[in-house]
Design an enzyme around this catalytic site. Sequence first.
Site, PDB file in Angstrom:
ATOM      1  N   SER A   1     -11.305  -1.552   0.308  1.00 30.31           N
ATOM      2  CA  SER A   1      -9.988  -1.665   0.950  1.00 30.31           C
ATOM      3  C   SER A   1     -10.136  -1.946   2.431  1.00 30.31           C
ATOM      4  CB  SER A   1      -9.195  -0.360   0.775  1.00 30.31           C
ATOM      5  OG  SER A   1      -8.867  -0.127  -0.562  1.00 30.31           O
TER       6      SER A   1
ATOM      7  N   ASP B   1       0.834  -1.203   0.000  1.00 29.91           N
ATOM      8  CA  ASP B   1       0.000   0.000   0.000  1.00 29.91           C
ATOM      9  C   ASP B   1       0.869   1.254   0.000  1.00 29.91           C
ATOM     10  OD1 ASP B   1      -2.454   1.810   0.977  1.00 29.91           O
ATOM     11  OD2 ASP B   1      -3.198  -0.161   0.413  1.00 29.91           O
TER      12      ASP B   1
ATOM     13  N   HIS C   1      -3.466   5.820   3.664  1.00 33.62           N
ATOM     14  CA  HIS C   1      -4.281   4.653   3.349  1.00 33.62           C
ATOM     15  C   HIS C   1      -3.701   3.383   3.979  1.00 33.62           C
ATOM     16  CE1 HIS C   1      -6.195   1.603   0.623  1.00 33.62           C
ATOM     17  NE2 HIS C   1      -7.216   2.460   0.687  1.00 33.62           N
TER      18      HIS C   1
END
Length: 291
Positions: free
Chosen positions: A240, A29, A61
Amino acid sequence: MERVRKMIHTELPHVEGFFGKGSTVAILDTGISMHPDFKNRILDFRDFVNGRSGVYDDNGHGTHLAGIIGGNGVLGGGRYMGIAPECQFISLKVLDGMGNGNIESVVRAVDWILKNREKYHIRFLNISIGMMPQTHLSEQRALVDAICALWENHICVVVASGNNGPDTSTVTVPGTIPELITVGSLDDNDRVLLGSSMHVGYSGKGPTKHCVVKPEILAPGTRVVSCSRQGGYVSKSGSSMATAVVTGGLAVIGEIYPQFTPSDMKLFLYSKLRRRKGSSGWGHFDFSDLV
């Protein structure tokens, strides 16, 4: 996270003392921050974007996902504890500060995992990134081959279905790979939760071009409060987040059943999860079905 833990009945394995100890989770990520909730559990960090050596996350994120998977919630008094708060992390930065990346960086990161899987006892990989099936075939092939090699080497790969739903055939690659465990959000139709942050039914839907049902599993993914890269906590939504919930859940199951291969894990989920009315795939991830 408090809402998420209640929805999937995380108290059932936790009361028995299973918190994901011994499970190492790799995350592809944007990186990871040195958040207090990860103290002493980040085993390694590799930057395939900027080549930096220090642990960082210039987007947030990746940090948010890590908190869902296994933050211990210490900064928030336990309220925002993740699913597997005793697991360990490997963070591989393949996305830049804008959340963009390329296939080459992902493939290099996957190769690194293959070379270091025994050193760190890596059992799980969370991939909450993807590209549309229309992407150039050669690029897809390189990514698919690399990720399938992980599965064959006993690393359980959990991937997001993407946020391009609600139309059919909108699951992103590598979520289309049949062997992998693909996850969608079970609350992507909850208008109250969604507010104006996401569109209704955002999770990518199958079937794939090979007529494979995807996603197999659904988990909470909307307005999930987890770790912020700046310290504290922040709310984010998407498949996600749902993927990280399942990855954390599998890290707990991995502690309960250390002998499970990825195929064993997938068969276990298939045989145990109950399909809810109106849901696609095998069902919702719920420890009340699994322990």
